[in-house]
Design a protein around this motif. Structure first.
Motif, mmCIF file in Angstrom:
data_model
loop_
_atom_site.group_PDB
_atom_site.id
_atom_site.type_symbol
_atom_site.label_atom_id
_atom_site.label_comp_id
_atom_site.label_asym_id
_atom_site.label_seq_id
_atom_site.Cartn_x
_atom_site.Cartn_y
_atom_site.Cartn_z
ATOM 1 N N ALA A 1 0.725 13.133 -0.193
ATOM 2 C CA ALA A 1 -0.634 12.960 -0.692
ATOM 3 C C ALA A 1 -0.819 11.479 -0.978
ATOM 4 N N ILE A 2 -2.015 10.977 -0.741
ATOM 5 C CA ILE A 2 -2.296 9.544 -0.825
ATOM 6 C C ILE A 2 -3.272 9.293 -1.968
ATOM 7 N N HIS A 3 -2.874 8.433 -2.887
ATOM 8 C CA HIS A 3 -3.695 8.159 -4.062
ATOM 9 C C HIS A 3 -4.815 7.185 -3.701
ATOM 10 N N LEU A 4 -6.066 7.590 -3.967
ATOM 11 C CA LEU A 4 -7.227 6.743 -3.699
ATOM 12 C C LEU A 4 -7.822 6.150 -4.969
ATOM 13 N N GLY B 1 0.459 3.032 -6.648
ATOM 14 C CA GLY B 1 -0.548 2.202 -6.015
ATOM 15 C C GLY B 1 -1.794 2.976 -5.642
ATOM 16 N N THR B 2 -2.754 2.248 -5.130
ATOM 17 C CA THR B 2 -4.031 2.828 -4.699
ATOM 18 C C THR B 2 -4.304 2.404 -3.266
ATOM 19 N N ALA B 3 -4.588 3.372 -2.408
ATOM 20 C CA ALA B 3 -4.906 3.088 -1.014
ATOM 21 C C ALA B 3 -6.406 2.859 -0.856
ATOM 22 N N THR B 4 -6.761 1.984 0.074
ATOM 23 C CA THR B 4 -8.156 1.710 0.419
ATOM 24 C C THR B 4 -8.394 2.094 1.870
ATOM 25 N N LEU B 5 -9.410 2.907 2.122
ATOM 26 C CA LEU B 5 -9.703 3.337 3.479
ATOM 27 C C LEU B 5 -10.174 2.167 4.335
ATOM 28 N N CYS B 6 -9.712 2.110 5.580
ATOM 29 C CA CYS B 6 -10.231 1.126 6.525
ATOM 30 C C CYS B 6 -11.713 1.403 6.769
ATOM 31 N N ALA C 1 0.820 -1.216 0.000
ATOM 32 C CA ALA C 1 0.000 0.000 0.000
ATOM 33 C C ALA C 1 0.850 1.261 0.000
ATOM 34 N N ALA C 2 2.086 1.160 0.498
ATOM 35 C CA ALA C 2 2.958 2.332 0.582
ATOM 36 C C ALA C 2 3.233 2.950 -0.781
ATOM 37 N N THR C 3 3.052 2.194 -1.852
ATOM 38 C CA THR C 3 3.286 2.728 -3.196
ATOM 39 C C THR C 3 2.229 3.746 -3.609
ATOM 40 N N ALA C 4 1.209 3.966 -2.762
ATOM 41 C CA ALA C 4 0.170 4.944 -3.075
ATOM 42 C C ALA C 4 0.514 6.348 -2.609
ATOM 43 N N VAL C 5 1.667 6.534 -1.967
ATOM 44 C CA VAL C 5 2.013 7.826 -1.363
ATOM 45 C C VAL C 5 2.904 8.634 -2.304
ATOM 46 N N ALA C 6 2.496 9.880 -2.572
ATOM 47 C CA ALA C 6 3.240 10.799 -3.431
ATOM 48 C C ALA C 6 3.695 12.000 -2.615
#
Length: 232
Positions: free
Chosen positions: A43-46, A124-129, A22-27
């Protein structure tokens, strides 16, 4: 002979580290033009070109509080792997600045939604808990400058209920961490984004504490944005 063969058996494959994936979603994100007016963070890619970050990185408040940049944030730039792209602020939470207690955001929404104005390298793309984590949950803090194993300490509510609640981690906030991601270690879901340092009360021993905007608060903010309250 059987015991010898058993000792040479191929070890079972390790389970994937979902938090590292998931860390690959951070810019990286910056606002402002001149060095004295620059604010930096993460910034976090969603997905679908949408990035969430801490509102104070992009709403001009970081610059105004310095007293050197009254015009506000200025241009926004997202960067992935050293490749920059200009970005647009879609919407940010609403802050209140009090002389005694400092800066707080209504509903705890130190959150902003930004979108790049040209394509960025894939990430990557992050998913909210889906909810709030249990206290003690192992986690991974990810910013453009570091990745650090930590744990979630639980929810802290502001004294004034208008300003919501935060999660905490036992870490010292470093420059450029704002807007960074904290992923649950087991699932890799986004538990919260980095907001601010928890200041100890007068006379209280200082302990490392960083506050996060919890995933349910980020989800609420995004739902309101989809509902038509986004800015131009």
């Amino acid at each position: 002979m059987a015991l010898t063969l058993a000792g040479c058996a191929t070890p079972a494959p390790r389970a994937p580290d979902l938090a590292l994936r998931a860390a690959t979603a951070v810019a990286q994100l910056r606002s402002g033009e001149s060095p004295r007016c620059l604010a930096t963070g993460a910034a976090i890619h969603l997905g679908e070109g949408r990035f969430v970050t801490a509102a104070h990185v992009v709403d001009g408040s970081a610059q105004r509080l310095r007293g050197t940049c009254p015009a506000g944030a200025g241009p926004l730039v997202l960067s992935v792997g050293g490749a920059p792209a200009p970005a647009r602020l879609v919407r940010a939470g609403q802050d209140r600045i009090d002389r005694d207690i400092g800066q707080l955001y209504l509903g705890g929404e130190d959150v902003a939604l930004v979108v790049p104005l040209r394509p960025l390298p894939s990430l990557g793309t992050a998913t909210l808990c889906a909810g709030l984590p249990a206290a003690g949950t192992p986690a991974l803090l990810v910013t453009p400058r570091r990745q650090h194993r930590t744990r979630l300490l639980g929810v802290v509510r502001e004294t004034d209920s208008r300003f919501g609640m935060y999660l905490e981690i036992p870490e010292t906030l470093a420059p450029g961490d704002s807007g960074g991601a904290v992923f649950e270690a087991a699932s890799g879901c986004l538990a919260g984004l980095v907001s601010h340092r928890d200041e100890p009360a007068p006379g209280q021993a200082a302990q490392p504490r960083t506050r996060l905007v919890p995933a349910p608060v980020v989800a609420r903010f995004l739902a309101a944005t989809r509902g038509g309250t986004a800015g131009p």
